[in-house]
Motif scaffolding. Structure first.
Motif, PDB file in Angstrom:
ATOM      1  N   GLY A  15       0.773  -1.237   0.000  1.00  0.00           N
ATOM      2  CA  GLY A  15       0.000   0.000   0.000  1.00  0.00           C
ATOM      3  C   GLY A  15       0.800   1.280   0.000  1.00  0.00           C
ATOM      4  O   GLY A  15       0.328   2.309   0.478  1.00  0.00           O
ATOM      5  N   ILE A  16       2.003   1.223  -0.545  1.00  0.00           N
ATOM      6  CA  ILE A  16       2.858   2.417  -0.592  1.00  0.00           C
ATOM      7  C   ILE A  16       3.050   2.830  -2.045  1.00  0.00           C
ATOM      8  O   ILE A  16       3.304   1.999  -2.921  1.00  0.00           O
ATOM      9  N   ARG A  17       2.971   4.122  -2.267  1.00  0.00           N
ATOM     10  CA  ARG A  17       3.159   4.648  -3.611  1.00  0.00           C
ATOM     11  C   ARG A  17       4.490   5.391  -3.695  1.00  0.00           C
ATOM     12  O   ARG A  17       4.679   6.421  -3.045  1.00  0.00           O
ATOM     13  N   ILE A  18       5.395   4.850  -4.476  1.00  0.00           N
ATOM     14  CA  ILE A  18       6.650   5.515  -4.807  1.00  0.00           C
ATOM     15  C   ILE A  18       6.848   5.283  -6.294  1.00  0.00           C
ATOM     16  O   ILE A  18       7.234   4.198  -6.715  1.00  0.00           O
ATOM     17  N   GLU A  19       6.514   6.278  -7.086  1.00  0.00           N
ATOM     18  CA  GLU A  19       6.588   6.129  -8.533  1.00  0.00           C
ATOM     19  C   GLU A  19       8.035   6.151  -9.023  1.00  0.00           C
ATOM     20  O   GLU A  19       8.876   6.857  -8.474  1.00  0.00           O
ATOM     21  N   ASN A  20       8.270   5.363 -10.059  1.00  0.00           N
ATOM     22  CA  ASN A  20       9.582   5.317 -10.727  1.00  0.00           C
ATOM     23  C   ASN A  20      10.726   5.057  -9.748  1.00  0.00           C
ATOM     24  O   ASN A  20      11.803   5.641  -9.860  1.00  0.00           O
ATOM     25  N   VAL A  21      10.486   4.180  -8.799  1.00  0.00           N
ATOM     26  CA  VAL A  21      11.466   3.899  -7.754  1.00  0.00           C
ATOM     27  C   VAL A  21      12.786   3.416  -8.347  1.00  0.00           C
ATOM     28  O   VAL A  21      13.867   3.797  -7.876  1.00  0.00           O
ATOM     29  N   MET A  29      26.742   1.114  -4.543  1.00  0.00           N
ATOM     30  CA  MET A  29      27.732   0.040  -4.504  1.00  0.00           C
ATOM     31  C   MET A  29      28.161  -0.307  -3.087  1.00  0.00           C
ATOM     32  O   MET A  29      28.360  -1.458  -2.762  1.00  0.00           O
ATOM     33  N   ARG A  30      28.275   0.700  -2.230  1.00  0.00           N
ATOM     34  CA  ARG A  30      28.687   0.442  -0.850  1.00  0.00           C
ATOM     35  C   ARG A  30      27.720  -0.527  -0.181  1.00  0.00           C
ATOM     36  O   ARG A  30      28.104  -1.381   0.600  1.00  0.00           O
ATOM     37  N   MET A  31      26.443  -0.385  -0.506  1.00  0.00           N
ATOM     38  CA  MET A  31      25.438  -1.264   0.080  1.00  0.00           C
ATOM     39  C   MET A  31      25.410  -2.602  -0.655  1.00  0.00           C
ATOM     40  O   MET A  31      25.171  -3.632  -0.049  1.00  0.00           O
ATOM     41  N   GLY A  32      25.618  -2.580  -1.957  1.00  0.00           N
ATOM     42  CA  GLY A  32      25.661  -3.807  -2.728  1.00  0.00           C
ATOM     43  C   GLY A  32      24.344  -4.551  -2.788  1.00  0.00           C
ATOM     44  O   GLY A  32      24.331  -5.764  -2.922  1.00  0.00           O
ATOM     45  N   ILE A  33      23.234  -3.829  -2.658  1.00  0.00           N
ATOM     46  CA  ILE A  33      21.933  -4.475  -2.688  1.00  0.00           C
ATOM     47  C   ILE A  33      21.009  -3.790  -3.688  1.00  0.00           C
ATOM     48  O   ILE A  33      21.146  -2.601  -3.967  1.00  0.00           O
ATOM     49  N   SER A  34      20.085  -4.555  -4.200  1.00  0.00           N
ATOM     50  CA  SER A  34      19.166  -4.067  -5.221  1.00  0.00           C
ATOM     51  C   SER A  34      17.972  -3.336  -4.599  1.00  0.00           C
ATOM     52  O   SER A  34      17.748  -3.398  -3.386  1.00  0.00           O
ATOM     53  N   ILE A  35      17.189  -2.689  -5.458  1.00  0.00           N
ATOM     54  CA  ILE A  35      15.954  -2.038  -5.020  1.00  0.00           C
ATOM     55  C   ILE A  35      15.029  -3.071  -4.373  1.00  0.00           C
ATOM     56  O   ILE A  35      14.444  -2.826  -3.323  1.00  0.00           O
ATOM     57  N   ASN A  62      21.031   5.632  -0.412  1.00  0.00           N
ATOM     58  CA  ASN A  62      20.081   6.346  -1.272  1.00  0.00           C
ATOM     59  C   ASN A  62      18.791   6.724  -0.557  1.00  0.00           C
ATOM     60  O   ASN A  62      17.961   7.434  -1.116  1.00  0.00           O
ATOM     61  N   GLY A  63      18.581   6.269   0.668  1.00  0.00           N
ATOM     62  CA  GLY A  63      17.453   6.685   1.484  1.00  0.00           C
ATOM     63  C   GLY A  63      16.149   5.943   1.270  1.00  0.00           C
ATOM     64  O   GLY A  63      15.171   6.193   1.972  1.00  0.00           O
ATOM     65  N   LEU A  64      16.100   5.008   0.322  1.00  0.00           N
ATOM     66  CA  LEU A  64      14.844   4.334   0.010  1.00  0.00           C
ATOM     67  C   LEU A  64      14.263   3.586   1.209  1.00  0.00           C
ATOM     68  O   LEU A  64      13.053   3.640   1.450  1.00  0.00           O
ATOM     69  N   ILE A  65      15.098   2.912   1.965  1.00  0.00           N
ATOM     70  CA  ILE A  65      14.599   2.152   3.111  1.00  0.00           C
ATOM     71  C   ILE A  65      13.893   3.084   4.091  1.00  0.00           C
ATOM     72  O   ILE A  65      12.791   2.786   4.580  1.00  0.00           O
TER      73      ILE A  65
END
Length: 193
Positions: A15-21, A29-35, A62-65
């Motif tokens: 139920g979360i809207r984040i367009e074009n995530v 790269m430092r995190m080495g994890i995908s979206i 990148n702040g997404l979490i």
């Protein structure tokens, strides 16, 4: 047009809207994890921190979490810090505005010193950051997180499995390990002050 057009299917499911995530939140790269993995980790963090009033993302990348968590826990006060060397603070500010997230951005005042008052946060979490800063960095971060956490506050660390021993050793002097688990190639630590 659907309310969730151009959003990730897993975000739609919760139920979360984040367009074009995928195009706005560049993997780091430092995190080495995908979206996909960031969304998964936000969902795993949610039950651990959902009762927090003040929450800090340490090494936010990148702040997404944190954007996802701020939407899931809208009544909490979220803060996010990074050294901003490998990620654009300006891009994150734009994304926070676009996604109508409530997150205050901070930075380290010097070598991993946090600019927050003592006992300010209920929860601090860190995803794929501690394995990238070395033993001295982990020692400094440990001191700082201990300082800014409230009594009985929690420090949640998610990192790569190969560093679990070093993280446990470097944080074990300051915190009590409440829970540890491994899942999908990640180690999960829940420490308490």
């Amino acid at each position: 047009m659907s309310m969730f057009e151009n959003t990730h299917p897993e975000l739609t499911r919760i139920g979360i809207r984040i367009e074009n995530v995928d195009s706005r939140y560049k993997p780091l790269m430092r995190m080495g994890i995908s979206i996909d993995e960031m969304i998964y980790l936000a969902r795993r963090l949610y039950p651990l921190i959902r009762d927090g009033k003040r929450i800090l993302d340490l090494g936010c990348g990148n702040g997404l979490i944190t954007v996802i968590l701020s939407k899931l826990i809208s009544e909490a006060e979220f803060h996010a810090v990074d050294d901003w060397k490998k990620v654009s603070r300006d891009d994150l500010i734009k994304n926070i505005e676009i996604d109508k997230a409530k997150i205050a951005l901070g930075e380290f005042t010097d070598q991993f010193t946090l600019s927050y008052q003592d006992t300010y946060f209920d929860f601090v979490y860190s995803v794929m950051f501690l394995s990238n800063i070395g033993k001295d960095g982990r020692t400094k971060i440990s001191d700082e997180v201990h300082r800014v956490l409230k009594e009985k506050g929690k420090f949640v660390v998610i990192d790569t499995l190969v560093f679990r021993g070093k993280i446990k050793k470097d944080l074990g002097d300051k915190f009590k390990l409440d829970w540890y688990g491994e899942e999908n190639g990640f180690s999960f630590f829940v420490w308490s002050k």
